[in-house]
Design a protein around this motif. Structure first.
Motif, PDB file in Angstrom:
ATOM      1  N   ARG A  44      18.120  -5.732   0.305  1.00  0.00           N
ATOM      2  CA  ARG A  44      17.678  -6.621   1.102  1.00  0.00           C
ATOM      3  C   ARG A  44      16.126  -5.614   1.712  1.00  0.00           C
ATOM      4  N   SER A  45      16.573  -3.992   2.231  1.00  0.00           N
ATOM      5  CA  SER A  45      14.901  -3.475   2.127  1.00  0.00           C
ATOM      6  C   SER A  45      15.557  -2.513   1.012  1.00  0.00           C
ATOM      7  N   GLN A  46      15.909  -1.607   0.471  1.00  0.00           N
ATOM      8  CA  GLN A  46      15.931  -0.682   0.573  1.00  0.00           C
ATOM      9  C   GLN A  46      16.109   0.066  -1.123  1.00  0.00           C
ATOM     10  N   LEU A  47      17.482  -1.384  -1.986  1.00  0.00           N
ATOM     11  CA  LEU A  47      18.289  -1.022  -3.020  1.00  0.00           C
ATOM     12  C   LEU A  47      16.901  -1.114  -3.802  1.00  0.00           C
ATOM     13  N   PHE A  48      15.960  -2.358  -4.065  1.00  0.00           N
ATOM     14  CA  PHE A  48      14.904  -2.501  -5.230  1.00  0.00           C
ATOM     15  C   PHE A  48      13.914  -1.896  -4.883  1.00  0.00           C
ATOM     16  N   LYS A  49      13.760  -0.976  -3.844  1.00  0.00           N
ATOM     17  CA  LYS A  49      12.754  -0.105  -3.560  1.00  0.00           C
ATOM     18  C   LYS A  49      12.263   1.088  -4.417  1.00  0.00           C
ATOM     19  N   PRO A  50      10.702   1.598  -5.234  1.00  0.00           N
ATOM     20  CA  PRO A  50      10.800   2.569  -5.539  1.00  0.00           C
ATOM     21  C   PRO A  50      11.082   3.920  -5.226  1.00  0.00           C
ATOM     22  N   PHE A  51      11.730   5.055  -5.111  1.00  0.00           N
ATOM     23  CA  PHE A  51      11.654   6.135  -4.475  1.00  0.00           C
ATOM     24  C   PHE A  51      12.652   6.165  -3.457  1.00  0.00           C
ATOM     25  N   LEU A  52      13.641   5.069  -3.079  1.00  0.00           N
ATOM     26  CA  LEU A  52      14.444   5.063  -2.695  1.00  0.00           C
ATOM     27  C   LEU A  52      16.004   5.259  -2.973  1.00  0.00           C
ATOM     28  N   SER A  53      16.707   5.881  -2.482  1.00  0.00           N
ATOM     29  CA  SER A  53      17.611   6.158  -3.568  1.00  0.00           C
ATOM     30  C   SER A  53      18.701   7.069  -2.312  1.00  0.00           C
ATOM     31  N   SER A  54      19.971   6.625  -1.986  1.00  0.00           N
ATOM     32  CA  SER A  54      21.037   7.352  -1.544  1.00  0.00           C
ATOM     33  C   SER A  54      22.131   7.570  -1.838  1.00  0.00           C
ATOM     34  N   LYS A  55      21.889   7.722  -2.890  1.00  0.00           N
ATOM     35  CA  LYS A  55      22.746   8.994  -3.983  1.00  0.00           C
ATOM     36  C   LYS A  55      22.125  10.066  -4.251  1.00  0.00           C
TER      37      LYS A  55
ATOM     38  N   GLU B 154       1.561   6.808  -6.930  1.00  0.00           N
ATOM     39  CA  GLU B 154       0.149   8.257  -6.722  1.00  0.00           C
ATOM     40  C   GLU B 154       1.135   9.234  -6.289  1.00  0.00           C
ATOM     41  N   GLU B 155       1.729   9.683  -5.244  1.00  0.00           N
ATOM     42  CA  GLU B 155       2.903  10.104  -5.649  1.00  0.00           C
ATOM     43  C   GLU B 155       3.583  10.877  -6.899  1.00  0.00           C
ATOM     44  N   PHE B 156       3.978  10.262  -7.766  1.00  0.00           N
ATOM     45  CA  PHE B 156       4.835   9.978  -8.511  1.00  0.00           C
ATOM     46  C   PHE B 156       3.869  10.651  -9.803  1.00  0.00           C
ATOM     47  N   ASN B 157       3.105   9.452 -10.037  1.00  0.00           N
ATOM     48  CA  ASN B 157       2.261  10.402 -10.664  1.00  0.00           C
ATOM     49  C   ASN B 157       0.979  11.910 -11.245  1.00  0.00           C
ATOM     50  N   ARG B 158       1.309  11.994 -10.017  1.00  0.00           N
ATOM     51  CA  ARG B 158       0.653  13.445  -9.590  1.00  0.00           C
ATOM     52  C   ARG B 158       1.355  15.189  -9.662  1.00  0.00           C
ATOM     53  N   ARG B 159       2.704  14.079  -9.452  1.00  0.00           N
ATOM     54  CA  ARG B 159       4.193  15.108  -9.677  1.00  0.00           C
ATOM     55  C   ARG B 159       3.963  15.008 -11.423  1.00  0.00           C
ATOM     56  N   PHE B 160       3.954  14.247 -11.550  1.00  0.00           N
ATOM     57  CA  PHE B 160       4.032  13.641 -13.433  1.00  0.00           C
ATOM     58  C   PHE B 160       3.466  14.600 -14.257  1.00  0.00           C
ATOM     59  N   ALA B 161       2.153  14.907 -13.405  1.00  0.00           N
ATOM     60  CA  ALA B 161       1.069  15.721 -14.089  1.00  0.00           C
ATOM     61  C   ALA B 161       1.255  17.245 -14.188  1.00  0.00           C
ATOM     62  N   PHE B 162       2.072  17.381 -13.196  1.00  0.00           N
ATOM     63  CA  PHE B 162       2.860  18.864 -12.686  1.00  0.00           C
ATOM     64  C   PHE B 162       4.218  18.670 -13.718  1.00  0.00           C
ATOM     65  N   ILE B 163       4.227  18.323 -14.072  1.00  0.00           N
ATOM     66  CA  ILE B 163       5.546  18.466 -15.112  1.00  0.00           C
ATOM     67  C   ILE B 163       5.007  17.915 -16.564  1.00  0.00           C
TER      68      ILE B 163
ATOM     69  N   LEU C  65       0.812  -0.873   0.018  1.00  0.00           N
ATOM     70  CA  LEU C  65       0.010   0.209  -0.422  1.00  0.00           C
ATOM     71  C   LEU C  65       0.946   0.936  -0.063  1.00  0.00           C
ATOM     72  N   SER C  66       2.127   1.340   0.927  1.00  0.00           N
ATOM     73  CA  SER C  66       2.500   2.431   0.546  1.00  0.00           C
ATOM     74  C   SER C  66       3.721   2.449  -0.538  1.00  0.00           C
ATOM     75  N   GLU C  67       3.746   1.411  -0.905  1.00  0.00           N
ATOM     76  CA  GLU C  67       4.649   1.314  -2.708  1.00  0.00           C
ATOM     77  C   GLU C  67       3.356   1.840  -3.862  1.00  0.00           C
ATOM     78  N   ALA C  68       2.026   1.596  -2.866  1.00  0.00           N
ATOM     79  CA  ALA C  68       1.182   2.108  -4.458  1.00  0.00           C
ATOM     80  C   ALA C  68       0.872   3.508  -3.724  1.00  0.00           C
ATOM     81  N   HIS C  69       1.117   3.879  -2.853  1.00  0.00           N
ATOM     82  CA  HIS C  69       1.043   6.268  -2.799  1.00  0.00           C
ATOM     83  C   HIS C  69       2.041   6.626  -3.440  1.00  0.00           C
ATOM     84  N   ARG C  70       3.165   5.539  -3.462  1.00  0.00           N
ATOM     85  CA  ARG C  70       4.866   6.402  -3.605  1.00  0.00           C
ATOM     86  C   ARG C  70       4.166   6.530  -5.474  1.00  0.00           C
TER      87      ARG C  70
END
Length: 701
Positions: free
Chosen positions: A633-644, A476-485, A469-474
């Motif tokens: 295990r917990s972050q590398l392949f999660k969307p919208f999570l980046s260490s850079k 959704e937020e991405f789609n909203r920002r993409f609409a602004f762009i 559910l959290s991933e789906a919310h992210r």
């Protein structure tokens, strides 16, 4: 005893006798004809008889001593019946508490035996002195045990009923506390405690009103048993017995040891002290003691209310300082059998189980695929809790077992495997380490593991649902920002369209050309800003996978990257892969660019081609900072999570999704401070795969 002390002793005990007799008669006239009331009346009247006999005969005669034992026995019997006849009591009485009452009853009988000792009249002074000190030690033991039972009775009483029993138990505690101090001081001073004996009557008289108020309040007793309280009580009894045994043996050694008495005393006290210092702090001894008490004193191994409370507190502990959820899940299961460590295995990408969390078991050598898909399916179908010692014995007998991987059997600390079943689906398994005190699993352990395993599985499923559910919310937020762009892009397109139309009429004017260049530069700057806000995403149309040569495509991507950072290629394959060129190019761009970002400017990124049976592997290797196992295990392949810094967290997630769409996968190996290896694995094209199979069959033939 002086005249003054004799006067105080006689009249103090006489006053106490009158008061307790009056209270006993008053309570006997109440209408509640229940066993507890009858015993309360008997205890009050026997207390009055003891006080009267002491007033008439003095504190050191036989009859006051016997009547004191009767008084203590009556109060203990009253407490015993209150414990076992209280409302809400379960049928299974606590054997541990019963044992304490039994021991005190035996001690009281021994006191009677000492008082009625037939050779007392003809005994010499040394024997009488020895009997006196033994009697004092027994009375100390009764006082200690009685105080423990008073504490036990108060704690097991339901909170709503404690108001009615509090005063009576407080008075009993005060009575036995005075007795303990009296006899301890008398023992230490060799019987010279006449002042305390003399004041005892007035102290009891002062406590009589408290007994009266307590008797008035007592109308019902609603009790519940607590296993923890029993263990605490047993511990107190053990400590009291230990101290009293030391005093008794030391006294016996002094009386009968002759010239070696002092040596025996010192040796015994030293040995007992060393034994206590060695055994009591030992976790293994405490675990052994707990197992023995549970086995021999309780009908059931577990106090299910306490176990459930502990389980929910462990797995639901909030706060920043709490361990990660999956570690708490392991600990919640391990605490049931006091296992010191555990592992949580959960389904991975390959269809089997892999390690998701470790609790106190960091040194276990576990393969990436901890359990194969076939073994996982067998565990899911059976749902059995597996006792690994039995599995090892079966294998030692020569019976072939395939339901567990070799590393589990070879790991000597592994003790039990608990499957986590949720709606007939295996969500994982918990591997428990051997407890400090080894024991076999019984039916009650298996029932507990089965219930707790299902509960943990439901918690894990809920946690996974929350993550989805959290991933789906992210997204959704991405789609909203993409609409602004997209809105900003529309404005830029409108502006550039206007420039294009005007260029047809004014292209020959220098002023217009300068304005057009400025507009283009501004538009490019704005688009770069938008690209910085939104990572490069879905830049190509995807086609169905087809047979392609992989090396030329890699060389094409490397040719673009090489001017900015050195990239080397080694190895080659003679077969084609099944892939979509656009997807494959995008994956390579993501992985190679990530490797470049992680490397120092002069450290080349290495690309290594290889073939593994019916798959082709592309390894992208860097010598950068590396990643931790927890991050992978917990972050590398999660969307919208980046260490850079400035990263959008889409690259690795998208690369894995694109690989999966082509029936491939991405594997990662990394160590902090040493670098990373991303391996892209793709299937060999069908025709080439058939040729490879034919070649192998010809070689085998």
């Amino acid at each position: 005893m002086s005249v003054v002390l004799s006067f105080l002793a006689e009249w103090g005990h006489a006053l106490a006798a009158a008061l307790f007799a009056a209270i006993g008669i008053w309570v006997s006239r109440r209408r509640e004809a229940i066993l507890q009331q009858h015993l309360l009346v008997a205890a009050l009247l026997l207390t009055a008889f003891w006080a009267l006999s002491t007033a008439l005969g003095g504190p050191f005669n036989v009859i006051p001593g016997m009547s004191e034992s009767l008084r203590n026995m009556a109060w203990l019997l009253f407490m015993f019946v209150v414990l076992h006849r209280g409302e809400g009591r379960k049928a299974d009485h606590p054997a541990a508490v019963n044992a304490i009452y039994t021991v005190l009853g035996v001690v009281l009988v021994l006191q009677w035996g000492l008082e009625l000792f037939p050779g007392r009249a003809d005994a010499d002074d040394s024997l009488l002195r020895g009997l006196f000190f033994v009697s004092l030690a027994l009375r100390m033991m009764v006082a200690v045990g009685a105080l423990v039972l008073v504490h036990n009775l108060y704690v097991v009483t339901a909170p709503e009923a404690r108001w009615g029993i509090r005063l009576l138990l407080a008075a009993l505690a005060a009575m036995w506390t005075y007795d303990l101090n009296l006899y301890t001081f008398s023992y230490l001073t060799h019987g010279d405690a006449v002042e305390l004996f003399a004041m005892r009557g007035f102290v009891m008289a002062l406590m009589a009103p408290v007994f009266a108020l307590g008797a008035h309040r007592n109308t019902s007793w609603k009790l519940r048993l607590s296993r923890t309280v029993t263990f605490q009580s047993l511990s107190l009894v053990a400590i009291g017995a230990y101290l009293i045994s030391m005093v008794l043996i030391a006294t016996a050694a002094q009386a009968f040891g002759g010239a070696y008495a002092r040596v025996v005393q010192i040796s015994f006290i030293f040995g007992m002290s060393v034994a206590a210092l060695v055994l009591l702090p030992s976790s293994q001894f405490r675990a052994w003691f707990r197992v023995k008490i549970t086995k021999h004193f309780f009908q059931h191994r577990y106090d299910y209310r306490d176990e459930w409370t502990r389980f929910t507190n462990t797995i639901g502990r909030p706060g920043l300082s709490a361990a990660p959820f999956y570690e708490r899940a392991v600990k919640a299961v391990a605490d049931i059998t006091e296992s010191p460590a555990g592992l949580l295995l959960m389904p991975g990408e390959g269809g089997g189980l892999s390690v998701q969390a470790r609790w106190n078991w960091s040194d276990a050598d576990i393969p990436a695929m901890a359990m194969s898909a076939a073994q996982m399916a067998a565990l899911e179908d059976s749902g059995w809790i597996i006792e690994l010692d039995e599995e090892r014995e079966t294998i030692a007998k020569g019976e072939n077992q395939t339901r567990l991987p070799d590393w589990v059997i070879e790991e000597s600390r592994a003790w039990a495997l608990v499957p986590l079943i949720h709606f007939d689906r295996l969500t994982g398994a918990v591997l428990l380490a051997r407890p400090v005190v080894p024991r076999d699993l019984d039916w009650e352990d298996l029932d507990m593991f089965r219930v707790v395993g299902r509960q943990v599985a439901s918690y894990i499923s809920e946690a996974q649902g929350q993550e989805a559910l959290s991933e789906a919310h992210r997204f959704e937020e991405f789609n909203r920002r993409f609409a602004f762009i997209m809105h900003d892009i529309k404005n830029l397109v409108s502006q550039l369209s206007l420039v294009a139309r005007n260029a047809e009429r004014h292209a020959d004017k220098p002023e217009f050309r300068a304005d057009m260049i400025a507009t283009l530069r501004e538009s490019v700057g704005k688009m770069n800003d938008m690209l910085a806000r939104l990572s490069q995403h879905n830049k190509a149309r995807y086609e169905e996978s087809r047979a392609i040569a992989i090396r030329p495509l890699i060389e094409q991507v490397v040719e673009i990257k090489n001017p900015h950072h050195p990239v080397t290629i080694s190895g080659d394959v003679t077969v084609n892969v099944m892939a979509d060129p656009a997807r494959l190019e995008q994956i390579l761009n993501h992985l190679i660019q990530n490797a470049i970002d992680a490397s120092s400017p002069d450290e080349p990124v290495m690309i290594r081609l290889g073939q593994q049976s019916l798959h082709v592997s592309v390894e992208i290797i860097d010598r950068g900072c590396g990643m931790s196992a927890e991050f992978i295990r917990s972050q590398l392949f999660k969307p919208f999570l980046s260490s850079k810094e400035g990263g959008f967290g889409i690259g690795a997630f998208e690369a894995r999704a694109l690989a999966a769409a082509m029936n491939g996968r991405i594997e990662v190996e990394s160590r902090e401070g040493e670098g990373s290896r991303f391996t892209l694995i793709l299937p060999v094209a069908m025709q080439d795969a058939e040729n490879e199979t034919d070649d192998k069959e010809r070689v085998a033939g």
